[in-house]
Design a protein around this motif. Structure first.
Motif, PDB file in Angstrom:
ATOM      1  N   SER A  77     -59.805   5.435 123.092  1.00  7.73           N
ATOM      2  CA  SER A  77     -60.287   4.848 121.721  1.00  7.73           C
ATOM      3  C   SER A  77     -61.020   3.771 122.177  1.00  7.73           C
ATOM      4  CB  SER A  77     -59.240   4.468 120.638  1.00  7.73           C
ATOM      5  OG  SER A  77     -59.790   3.909 119.569  1.00  7.73           O
ATOM      6  N   ALA A  78     -62.336   3.520 121.518  1.00  9.82           N
ATOM      7  CA  ALA A  78     -62.909   2.171 121.584  1.00  9.82           C
ATOM      8  C   ALA A  78     -62.216   0.995 120.809  1.00  9.82           C
ATOM      9  CB  ALA A  78     -64.593   2.495 121.335  1.00  9.82           C
ATOM     10  N   VAL A  79     -61.715   1.140 119.883  1.00 11.97           N
ATOM     11  CA  VAL A  79     -61.148   0.095 118.929  1.00 11.97           C
ATOM     12  C   VAL A  79     -59.656   0.295 118.899  1.00 11.97           C
ATOM     13  CG1 VAL A  79     -63.228   0.033 117.577  1.00 11.97           C
ATOM     14  CG2 VAL A  79     -61.432   1.932 117.051  1.00 11.97           C
ATOM     15  N   SER A 125     -53.842   2.572 121.963  1.00 13.86           N
ATOM     16  CA  SER A 125     -54.236   3.985 122.711  1.00 13.86           C
ATOM     17  C   SER A 125     -53.999   3.209 124.294  1.00 13.86           C
ATOM     18  CB  SER A 125     -55.782   4.211 122.526  1.00 13.86           C
ATOM     19  OG  SER A 125     -56.017   4.444 121.468  1.00 13.86           O
ATOM     20  N   MET A 126     -53.575   4.409 124.999  1.00  8.35           N
ATOM     21  CA  MET A 126     -53.558   4.328 126.486  1.00  8.35           C
ATOM     22  C   MET A 126     -54.628   3.663 127.179  1.00  8.35           C
ATOM     23  SD  MET A 126     -51.980   7.076 129.188  1.00  8.35           S
ATOM     24  CE  MET A 126     -51.725   6.531 130.888  1.00  8.35           C
ATOM     25  N   VAL A 127     -55.852   4.309 126.837  1.00  8.11           N
ATOM     26  CA  VAL A 127     -56.924   4.002 127.486  1.00  8.11           C
ATOM     27  C   VAL A 127     -57.932   3.620 126.380  1.00  8.11           C
ATOM     28  CG1 VAL A 127     -59.006   5.092 128.538  1.00  8.11           C
ATOM     29  CG2 VAL A 127     -56.659   5.719 129.267  1.00  8.11           C
ATOM     30  N   ARG A 128     -58.737   2.305 126.522  1.00  6.05           N
ATOM     31  CA  ARG A 128     -59.847   2.081 125.634  1.00  6.05           C
ATOM     32  C   ARG A 128     -60.949   1.806 126.518  1.00  6.05           C
ATOM     33  NH1 ARG A 128     -61.575  -3.093 123.255  1.00  6.05           N
ATOM     34  NH2 ARG A 128     -61.002  -4.019 125.078  1.00  6.05           N
ATOM     35  N   ILE A 129     -61.915   1.944 125.555  1.00  6.84           N
ATOM     36  CA  ILE A 129     -63.327   1.860 126.153  1.00  6.84           C
ATOM     37  C   ILE A 129     -63.862   0.556 125.642  1.00  6.84           C
ATOM     38  CG2 ILE A 129     -65.673   2.909 126.445  1.00  6.84           C
ATOM     39  CD1 ILE A 129     -62.616   5.060 125.383  1.00  6.84           C
TER      40      ILE A 129
END
Length: 476
Positions: free
Chosen positions: A348-350, A354-358
């Protein structure tokens, strides 16, 4: 107390920064190893004020070890340094204990004498097996080999920057005495961004940041974190092996500064229940020919297809590599959704769960942030797991993979089961190293309560790999 008869190297912080930045630039530009070796040996020979060289290496769990070699001895014998590998957890058995230390002369640091003592320099070592090959249990060497292969084969430079949180507690030995006291005491209760100038937390942050700056970290910002007595000191990204070395130095610096203040810098992921834990958000990117190949101004969240495939592989293997990213019993307290914990296997971006963020980025800063990493994990294993998985892992055929309803384990036993049963971790580490790592984690887990409960148990600290010593381990 200074001794007028001693004439040991003691440089100003400005001089140290210049020397360390120059060495960092050599490393960044991949100056040939033999050229750097020649320069360093000449420097050590000519600089009469250096008395000893501190050689650093890390064991399989990521605990940092240091040996001081007399400078004159090292200059003559640097290519034949042996040590007892059976004394290092996760290394050789007693019957085959001899290992060698090679010098990574590019990973050479000048350190402030008021913190580390005068007349010393630091260099990272490479563990070498009896037959002269790289030792498989030295994950730093594994990471370096992988990084070099990616550069030679694909032209990829693997970049990383880590945001490492920690706590500052009263007492110089707060972790090792936790089994007696049963509690940690804050030095500050101000909270996020708030610490008065001159209070112990601010003084600690300022001093640590100054040492990092002198050692070429190229700082960005520092501040108290959300929880009481919690801190974070951010610095610039670097090539992956240098980035992992800086994590080890960051923790060493913080611990050393805290000890000199009569305090303890702790990197337990969740030393106190009821407040935010500490993470090590791991920001990664890959460049080729000086261009960030994660960036695409027209891509979803301005991330390239290559970048999204990198994420998809990490999500696919999220449970497989969880034990590498969350390496202790205590780490699974942090994966609690009530405290912004990144325990959801999605991107997720926000959403910070989340395990991974952008993160928001541009052509220079576009990156992927792996949030579910504990600050006590082996940094070399973390970065190897992330890059190896992101580049070479599989992409599962899971519906809506990036937002699927999947979660990381909330206890080390499930993480161990996932790690040991996964084919991917065997591919990544090899059967022998994988088994040794799992055995170490199983031993620590077995000495601790299976259910975490609502307060931190002494065993979580006592048998933690970063707190480990022979005396504590044998109190079972």
């Amino acid at each position: 107390m200074s001794n007028p008869l001693q004439d040991f190297l003691s440089l100003s912080y400005a001089e140290l920064e210049d020397l360390n930045l120059a060495a960092k630039e050599q490393r960044k530009n991949r100056v040939p190893a033999d050229q750097i070796q020649e320069e360093r040996l000449k420097y050590l020979t000519d600089e009469k004020r250096i008395k000893a060289v501190t050689v650093l290496f890390s064991d399989l769990e990521g605990r940092l070890h240091m040996l001081d070699y007399d400078k004159k001895f090292l200059v003559k014998s640097w290519d034949n340094l042996t040590f007892d590998g059976s004394s290092i957890r996760g290394f050789t058995a007693q019957r085959e204990s001899d290992l060698r230390l090679g010098m990574d002369w590019s990973a050479f640091y000048w350190a402030p004498s008021d913190i580390f003592g005068s007349g010393k320099v630091l260099v990272f070592g490479e563990v070498i097996d009896k037959d002269g090959s790289a030792y498989t249990g030295d994950i730093r060497g594994v990471l370096k080999t992988f990084s070099n292969a990616q550069f030679q084969k694909n032209g990829y430079t693997l970049n990383a920057a880590n945001e490492i949180e920690g706590f500052l507690f009263k007492g110089a030995d707060a972790e090792r005495s936790y089994n007696e006291t049963g509690k940690f005491e804050y030095v500050n209760t101000g909270g996020y961004y708030h610490s008065l100038p001159g209070d112990p937390l601010r003084q600690f942050i300022d001093t640590s940041a100054e040492v990092q700056r002198a050692m070429g970290f190229e700082n960005e910002k520092d501040h108290p974190e959300v929880a009481p007595s919690q801190f974070e000191i951010n610095y610039g990204y670097g090539e992956v092996v240098a980035a992992a070395d800086q994590i080890q130095l960051y923790k060493l610096i913080c611990r050393q500064v805290a000890t000199k203040m009569g305090l303890t810098a702790s990197f337990l992921p969740k030393p106190v229940v009821g407040v935010n834990g500490s993470g090590m958000h791991t920001n990664v990117s890959i460049s080729k020919g000086g261009k960030n190949i994660f960036w695409d101004p027209k891509g979803e969240e301005k991330l390239s297809k290559f970048g999204w495939q990198f994420i998809d592989r990490i999500l696919t293997h999220g449970n497989d590599i969880c034990l590498a990213l969350n390496a202790s019993v205590n780490a699974y307290r942090r994966l609690d959704p009530h405290f912004e914990a990144p325990n959801q296997i999605k991107a997720s971006a926000v959403d910070r769960g989340s395990m991974v963020r952008i993160p928001i980025g541009n052509e220079r800063s576009s990156r992927v942030e792996v949030r579910s990493v504990g600050p006590d994990a082996n940094p070399y294993l973390v970065l190897y797991s992330v890059f190896k998985t992101g580049l070479d892992g599989e992409i599962a055929k899971i519906k809506n993979l990036r937002q699927a309803d999947r979660y990381l384990p909330d206890n080390i036993y499930d993480a161990l089961a996932n790690f040991t049963s996964a084919e991917w971790t065997s591919t990544m580490l090899g059967a022998d190293v994988k088994a040794r790592y799992a055995e170490l984690k199983q031993a620590s887990a077995d000495r601790c309560p299976r259910l975490l409960g609502t307060f931190v148990k002494p065993q979580e600290v006592q048998y933690h790999h970063e707190v480990y010593n022979q005396f504590l381990w044998n109190q079972f």
